[in-house]
Design a protein around this motif. Structure first.
Motif, PDB file in Angstrom:
ATOM      1  N   ARG A 431       0.817  -1.206   0.000  1.00 32.96           N
ATOM      2  CA  ARG A 431       0.000   0.000   0.000  1.00 32.96           C
ATOM      3  C   ARG A 431       0.856   1.263   0.000  1.00 32.96           C
ATOM      4  O   ARG A 431       1.793   1.395   0.786  1.00 32.96           O
ATOM      5  CB  ARG A 431      -0.921   0.014   1.217  1.00 32.96           C
ATOM      6  N   THR A 432       0.482   2.205  -0.868  1.00 32.59           N
ATOM      7  CA  THR A 432       1.134   3.510  -0.920  1.00 32.59           C
ATOM      8  C   THR A 432       0.066   4.588  -1.026  1.00 32.59           C
ATOM      9  O   THR A 432      -0.647   4.651  -2.027  1.00 32.59           O
ATOM     10  CB  THR A 432       2.073   3.609  -2.133  1.00 32.59           C
ATOM     11  N   PRO A 433      -0.090   5.412   0.030  1.00 34.82           N
ATOM     12  CA  PRO A 433       0.628   5.401   1.306  1.00 34.82           C
ATOM     13  C   PRO A 433       0.189   4.216   2.174  1.00 34.82           C
ATOM     14  O   PRO A 433      -0.818   3.569   1.889  1.00 34.82           O
ATOM     15  CB  PRO A 433       0.224   6.729   1.947  1.00 34.82           C
ATOM     16  N   ALA A 434       0.952   3.989   3.237  1.00 35.78           N
ATOM     17  CA  ALA A 434       0.666   2.839   4.098  1.00 35.78           C
ATOM     18  C   ALA A 434      -0.676   2.975   4.797  1.00 35.78           C
ATOM     19  O   ALA A 434      -1.382   1.997   4.998  1.00 35.78           O
ATOM     20  CB  ALA A 434       1.791   2.675   5.119  1.00 35.78           C
ATOM     21  N   ASN A 442      -4.945   6.387  -3.172  1.00 39.00           N
ATOM     22  CA  ASN A 442      -4.300   5.392  -2.329  1.00 39.00           C
ATOM     23  C   ASN A 442      -4.140   4.124  -3.163  1.00 39.00           C
ATOM     24  O   ASN A 442      -5.129   3.513  -3.583  1.00 39.00           O
ATOM     25  CB  ASN A 442      -5.140   5.132  -1.089  1.00 39.00           C
ATOM     26  N   ARG A 443      -2.900   3.736  -3.424  1.00 36.93           N
ATOM     27  CA  ARG A 443      -2.622   2.658  -4.378  1.00 36.93           C
ATOM     28  C   ARG A 443      -2.268   1.361  -3.658  1.00 36.93           C
ATOM     29  O   ARG A 443      -1.511   1.365  -2.683  1.00 36.93           O
ATOM     30  CB  ARG A 443      -1.476   3.076  -5.294  1.00 36.93           C
TER      31      ARG A 443
END
Length: 590
Positions: A431-434, A442-443
């Motif tokens: 996850r990016t960001p966590a 949010n990826r």
């Protein structure tokens, strides 16, 4: 354009009266010139005659604008009211829109005196400007702070972008003149840059106060997606002078101060090439030579000791791998059929379908979100039924946050539907960001793709309260060299017979030799089998790979069902990375 000075001089201050404006005439002039250039480049039957017609229209616009809108006394282009103005008198006020003719190289060189108004303290000059009407106008900032949206003084990014592009054209493409210089461009660009902040962070809204460091037409649900600024282009093509050309060349004509010791533009895509421009006065900043150097595809092609303009050939780009085609498998712009979104609870004014409508808007009107505002539950899920399985590996989520009852979640779970109809968390998530973050996508990247026909998202706030999603996406990389199709009947559907096998034909076409492996997927409870074994197969350029499948729909399939079939074609891109090219076709029960 509500409430410019001319509006206050009409019977309808908000809309203003009909009239003739430098903007609209310049836009049409630029359009006509561009269409003519494209026609001449295409050079098809009749294109040359059509180009001449558009060029004639452009010249007629230019001639009429000089005759009607150019004020010889005030040396400026002005608005002319249409109604109740038989003599075609120009309004008294200079408006910033009078600079737009230079944006399209429409204005003649002898009109350059107009630009003296940009730096005149009684003209358009302002620390956070330029202003949208000259300060000497009696309408300057009239009611401008009483609400949106006055064009009679406030600094509008949309208008400033026009003006600075026009000024760069004047300074670089026109003969030298005494009214304005490169230093004035740098100063105006700097004042514009100063406005691109709010509370210490990058930001742009609708309009800025010309004399104070604050946005005045701004607010939640209004400015988050407002971006009429062309700031990057003003830096690249104006300040640093990288000027695109229609032929196989580039012009470098910086307006940057000669006193600057250095600047660099690296890896700029240009006509299929990679362009880098460096200015290093003594060669110590970048270690690639003193002066101005230009690099093309990593090779130095020019060097000179100063910042004087230069035109350089760039040649034709060699063959480059085609860019992959990205598809969002969750997008359903029509909000009907598949993918079908649902939720355990939805606020009355929102909709699950809007979370997957292909838009990512954070404004109230038009709404483009799902929320569980006022839900009685501690947590709610949002799910998407894809109808038929697809490989999932790149998921992106934009959480909605109105700053009030709906806020960014503290955490979320992301699940996929398993073959037995249950739900399990997607494995291998990066996850990016966590943690969930407001205002960004949010990826979630998966270590390995998971093939599934459903996804479920559960966002949670630790203390309870509403959460929302304005965009939910699942991206898949397709091979641009391939075309995939499920052949359908004339109505665009595939005829199936409940409980009985039917033949379905799929095709794969290629523009280059590609090794492929097709796969046909159907909804849960259906049966699909190839007529002959499917394996990796090389498809030649221009060839068509045809595959026949036996498809059996469930015997209890409703007569009005339109369940989809999905063709997936597995291949590898030229760089070796995997791609899955697809096509989806609805079925019709017979």
């Amino acid at each position: 354009m509500p409430w410019p000075p001319v509006s206050y001089q009409s019977d309808d201050p908000y809309h203003g009266g009909d009239g003739f404006r430098p903007t609209l005439n310049a836009y049409q002039y630029g359009d006509a010139k561009a269409i003519a250039a494209l026609l001449r480049r295409r050079s098809g039957p009749g294109d040359r005659d059509a180009a001449r017609r558009y060029e004639s229209r452009a010249e007629a616009l230019r001639t009429s604008q000089e005759r009607l809108l150019w004020d010889e006394r005030d040396r400026f282009y002005k608005h002319v009211m249409r109604d109740g103005n038989p003599d075609r008198r120009r309004i008294a006020d200079r408006e910033q829109i009078g600079f737009v003719p230079w944006y399209f190289h429409m204005a003649p060189a002898e009109n350059a005196e107009a630009w003296a108004q940009l730096t005149d303290p009684q003209g358009f000059h302002a620390p956070y400007g330029p202003t949208t009407v000259e300060r000497r106008s009696p309408w300057f900032m009239h009611e401008a702070l009483d609400g949106c949206c006055r064009w009679n003084g406030p600094s509008w990014p949309f208008s400033t972008s026009h003006t600075l592009t026009a000024l760069a054209n004047l300074l670089i493409d026109y003969p030298a003149q005494p009214w304005i210089g490169p230093g004035d461009y740098v100063a105006a660009l700097r004042s514009y840059a100063l406005t691109h902040r709010k509370n210490g962070s990058p930001y742009i809204a609708e309009a800025h106060h010309p004399d104070e460091d604050r946005w005045i037409y701004d607010g939640r649900g209004h400015s988050e997606d407002y971006n009429h600024s062309t700031f990057n282009d003003l830096v690249l093509s104006g300040l640093l002078g990288i000027r695109p050309q229609p032929g196989a060349e580039v012009e470098i004509a910086p307006l940057a101060p000669a006193a600057w010791d250095r600047f660099a533009v690296e890896n700029l895509p240009y006509q299929g090439r990679n362009l880098t421009v460096l200015w290093d006065r003594d060669g110590t900043a970048y270690g690639r030579g003193a002066g101005l150097t230009v690099w093309l595809d990593g090779r130095r092609i020019h060097g000179q000791p100063d910042l004087w303009p230069v035109r350089l050939p760039v040649g034709r780009a060699g063959r480059r791998p085609a860019l992959p085609h990205l598809v969002d498998d969750l997008a359903n712009v029509a909000r009907s059929g598949y993918p079908a979104a649902s939720a355990s609870y939805t606020f009355a004014l929102d909709s699950p379908a809007r979370a997957v409508d292909g838009q990512d808007l954070h404004i109230d009107t038009p709404p483009s979100r799902w929320t569980n505002y006022q839900s009685p539950r501690a947590a709610d899920w949002l799910a998407v039924d894809l109808g038929v399985a697809v490989p999932v590996s790149d998921i992106r989520i934009s959480f909605y946050d109105d700053g009030g009852g709906v806020r960014t979640p503290d955490s979320y779970t992301l699940e996929h539907r398993t073959p037995d109809g249950g739900w399990a968390e997607l494995p291998g998530q990066l996850r990016t960001p966590a943690l969930p973050r407001r205002g960004v996508l949010n990826r979630v990247l998966l270590e390995r793709p998971v093939t599934t026909d459903g996804l479920r998202l559960t966002p949670v706030r630790d203390g309870g309260g509403g959460v929302g999603v304005s965009a939910w996406q699942a991206w898949r990389t397709e091979d641009p060299r391939l075309g995939a199709a499920v052949l359908t009947a004339g109505d665009g559907r595939v005829a199936v017979a409940p409980g009985r096998p039917v033949e379905v034909v799929t095709t794969v076409t290629a523009t280059a030799a590609v090794t492929v492996r097709p796969e046909l997927l159907a909804p849960a409870g259906w049966q699909v089998a190839p007529r002959r074994a499917v394996h990796d197969e090389r498809v030649r350029a221009g060839a068509v790979l045809r595959t026949r499948w036996t498809v059996t729909a469930p015997a209890d399939l409703p007569p009005d069902a339109t369940e989809p079939l999905r063709l997936l074609v597995h291949s590898r891109l030229e760089d070796g990375s995997p791609a899955v090219t697809g096509d989806v076709a609805p079925t019709r029960a017979e």
